[in-house]
Design a protein around this motif. Structure first.
Motif, PDB file in Angstrom:
ATOM      1  N   GLY A  78      59.454  64.219  44.958  1.00  0.00           N
ATOM      2  CA  GLY A  78      59.360  63.587  43.888  1.00  0.00           C
ATOM      3  C   GLY A  78      60.866  62.338  42.795  1.00  0.00           C
ATOM      4  O   GLY A  78      61.786  62.622  44.101  1.00  0.00           O
ATOM      5  N   ILE A  79      59.963  61.278  42.479  1.00  0.00           N
ATOM      6  CA  ILE A  79      61.157  60.404  42.134  1.00  0.00           C
ATOM      7  C   ILE A  79      61.081  60.600  41.032  1.00  0.00           C
ATOM      8  O   ILE A  79      59.800  60.468  40.185  1.00  0.00           O
ATOM      9  CB  ILE A  79      61.273  59.153  42.558  1.00  0.00           C
ATOM     10  N   ILE A 138      59.798  58.602  33.710  1.00  0.00           N
ATOM     11  CA  ILE A 138      59.061  58.331  34.195  1.00  0.00           C
ATOM     12  C   ILE A 138      59.490  58.877  35.112  1.00  0.00           C
ATOM     13  O   ILE A 138      60.871  58.921  35.928  1.00  0.00           O
ATOM     14  CB  ILE A 138      58.578  57.247  34.597  1.00  0.00           C
ATOM     15  N   GLN A 139      57.993  60.098  35.642  1.00  0.00           N
ATOM     16  CA  GLN A 139      58.551  60.512  36.806  1.00  0.00           C
ATOM     17  C   GLN A 139      56.752  60.433  38.275  1.00  0.00           C
ATOM     18  O   GLN A 139      56.355  60.664  37.486  1.00  0.00           O
ATOM     19  CB  GLN A 139      58.508  61.984  36.752  1.00  0.00           C
ATOM     20  N   SER A 140      57.235  60.701  39.156  1.00  0.00           N
ATOM     21  CA  SER A 140      56.142  60.725  40.210  1.00  0.00           C
ATOM     22  C   SER A 140      56.334  61.411  40.879  1.00  0.00           C
ATOM     23  O   SER A 140      57.578  61.444  41.246  1.00  0.00           O
ATOM     24  CB  SER A 140      55.801  59.038  40.691  1.00  0.00           C
ATOM     25  N   SER A 141      54.895  61.703  41.698  1.00  0.00           N
ATOM     26  CA  SER A 141      55.630  63.184  42.575  1.00  0.00           C
ATOM     27  C   SER A 141      53.837  63.711  43.429  1.00  0.00           C
ATOM     28  O   SER A 141      53.192  62.943  43.182  1.00  0.00           O
ATOM     29  CB  SER A 141      55.415  64.270  41.382  1.00  0.00           C
ATOM     30  N   LEU A 191      51.053  63.183  41.033  1.00  0.00           N
ATOM     31  CA  LEU A 191      50.874  63.125  39.459  1.00  0.00           C
ATOM     32  C   LEU A 191      52.089  62.320  38.850  1.00  0.00           C
ATOM     33  O   LEU A 191      53.224  62.457  39.686  1.00  0.00           O
ATOM     34  CB  LEU A 191      51.523  64.587  38.861  1.00  0.00           C
ATOM     35  N   ARG A 204      53.998  60.529  35.229  1.00  0.00           N
ATOM     36  CA  ARG A 204      54.526  61.376  33.897  1.00  0.00           C
ATOM     37  C   ARG A 204      55.883  60.442  33.617  1.00  0.00           C
ATOM     38  O   ARG A 204      55.891  59.860  34.044  1.00  0.00           O
ATOM     39  CB  ARG A 204      54.821  62.566  33.739  1.00  0.00           C
TER      40      ARG A 204
END
Lengths: 72, 426
Positions: free
Chosen positions: B230-231, B241-244, B282, B284
């Protein structure tokens, strides 16, 4: 399909990083608010992930692990 | 006379000293609060202290309790075979969570959940005289209990953290052991965080009444391993923002031992592949809107697996701060999935691979749910409390699916979920 998902995801950091000025530690009052957390209520997040996992076909995402269950 | 003046001077001097002392204490309190705010903001940044799944550093002892009541709607009589049970599952859940810093850089957390379940569940689907689907329910009401516990230890570095966790889940017919190792590393003045982890679960099934039902297996096993990367990126003073990506590989007995499926007019055991590869993406986003004193949460998940199921999930929540530390959180969630390759309400012809399932969870459908949560925070005796109350309504149907569905599975679930929670930090 899976290749394009991976490619998009690999490009995401570059897209995210561009145009964002670094926020200094003393400018993070808002970011530190509890309603800015990814999961402000850990128990609620666990409960919902469990219910959706039990009733839908998808993987929760966002982390590894998680215990198995009968989950009728 | 002189004595009176002397006494007045003494009183004034005492009063001055008291006022000065109060001012000093107020200055110290303000300085302490400012330092505390700065420390907290440096440590508890979303996506910085807490990665894609990890939790933020525990600075105080935290104890949480939540009770929830989950109740599925009874099925309409018109969707169930004659004389069949219409009432469905109800689950009462107690959750406990303790977290504490046990050393300068080390904290421990323990999560325990106990739930009791009762009610009838969908068994298999049959066509009626008009070709519409009817649900056959399990005859007897099931009574079950499940206990789940997870112990987690986290070590914090200057630029990240590592966590190790292990847990178990016990049911009378199901036993699972699981573990995970995850970590995160901050970059770019803590504006970017990379996180990753691996996990596993080893499960054993011993279906009840296997001796009474020849189609039910006696003892089976399944295992899964999962990994995620994830980052998280701070986008500004009030946005992140977060993406995994999460991948899971499961193998072993993945069928449902309590379900059957109608093939050429005969109910047979649910039969699924003995391996499954799943991928969830995902993303967010969090945006605080200062003029409205509110924060937007927007989450989107794309999911795909090699059983040919894809799904889309969009969830939006608005955290509105009101007076007296009261906060109202309305949220809405939309979900849509396609069907598994071997799913059908029933099968008129046999399949070459011998795989069959009529489980509504593998059917094509969409779901819409909305939730309202109220929470408040207050302090007593050096303890900071948070109390919450929430209600969620979930509806699923073929009409809500993104694609066209030929026959809706009659077992699709709709439910209410009520919860109360109390958190203490000291």
């Amino acid at each position: 399909m899976r290749r394009s998902v991976l490619l998009l995801w690999l490009l995401a950091p570059a897209l995210l990083g561009t145009g964002c000025a670094a926020v200094k530690p003393w400018e993070r009052e808002i970011l530190a608010r509890d309603d800015m957390a990814w999961d402000p209520d850990v128990l609620e997040a666990q409960r919902q992930a469990h219910v959706y996992f039990s009733k839908e076909a998808s993987l929760a995402g966002g982390g590894a692990g998680g215990g198995g269950c009968g989950c009728n | 006379m002189r004595g009176e003046r002397q006494s007045q001077r003494t009183r004034r001097a005492r009063l001055r000293r008291r006022v000065q002392s109060r001012r000093k204490r107020a200055r110290r309190r303000r300085a302490r609060k400012a330092l505390q705010a700065l420390t907290t903001s440096a440590l508890a940044l979303p996506g910085l202290a807490g990665g894609a799944a990890a939790q933020s550093r525990e600075e105080r002892f935290t104890s949480e309790y939540a009770y929830s009541f989950y109740s599925e709607d009874a099925l309409p009589r018109s969707k169930v075979t004659a004389g069949g049970e219409t009432d469905r599952y109800q689950i009462q859940t107690h959750q406990l969570r303790f977290a504490a810093p046990i050393a300068d850089r080390l904290d421990l957390g323990l999560d325990v959940a106990y739930e009791t379940m009762s009610g009838a569940t969908p068994w298999y689907v049959v066509p009626d005289a008009d070709g519409d689907a009817l649900q056959v329910m399990t005859g007897a009401s099931i009574e079950e209990a499940r206990t789940d516990a997870l112990l987690r230890g986290s070590y914090h570095f200057d630029s990240g953290q590592a966590s190790l966790a292990g847990g178990a889940s016990f049911e009378n017919d199901y036993l699972a052991f699981n573990g995970l190792l995850e970590g995160e590393r901050h970059f770019n003045e803590k504006n970017t965080t990379l996180s990753g982890g691996i996990g596993f679960s080893i499960d054993r099934l011993e279906p009840t009444d296997a001796d009474l039902d020849p189609l039910r297996p006696t003892k089976q096993h399944r295992q899964n391993i999962s990994a995620f990367v994830g980052i998280s990126q701070v986008m500004g003073r009030g946005a992140a923002i977060q993406s995994s990506l999460t991948y899971q590989h499961a193998r072993g007995f993945l069928s449902d031992p309590y379900k059957r499926v109608l093939v050429e007019g005969t109910p047979i055991a649910d039969s699924r592949p003995d391996a499954r590869n799943q991928l969830a993406w995902l993303t967010r986003y969090r945006q605080h809107v200062s003029p409205l004193a509110g924060t937007l949460h927007a989450d989107y998940r794309f999911y795909v697996d090699d059983w040919q199921i894809t799904s889309h999930t969009l969830e939006l929540a608005w955290y509105q701060s009101l007076w007296w530390s009261l906060r109202l959180i309305p949220s809405v969630r939309y979900y849509s999935q396609s069907q598994a390759a071997f799913y059908g309400p029933w099968f008129d012809l046999p399949r070459a691979d011998g795989l069959y399932s009529s489980d509504y969870r593998l059917s094509p459908y969409g779901a819409l749910s909305w939730r309202l949560r109220a929470e408040t925070a207050f302090s007593t005796w050096r303890i900071d409390w948070r109390a919450s109350l929430s209600w969620e309504r979930y509806l699923s149907s073929a009409d809500l699916a993104l694609g066209k569905v030929a026959i809706e599975n009659p077992g699709l679930v709709s439910f209410n979920l009520f919860s109360i929670g109390l958190t203490a930090r000291f």
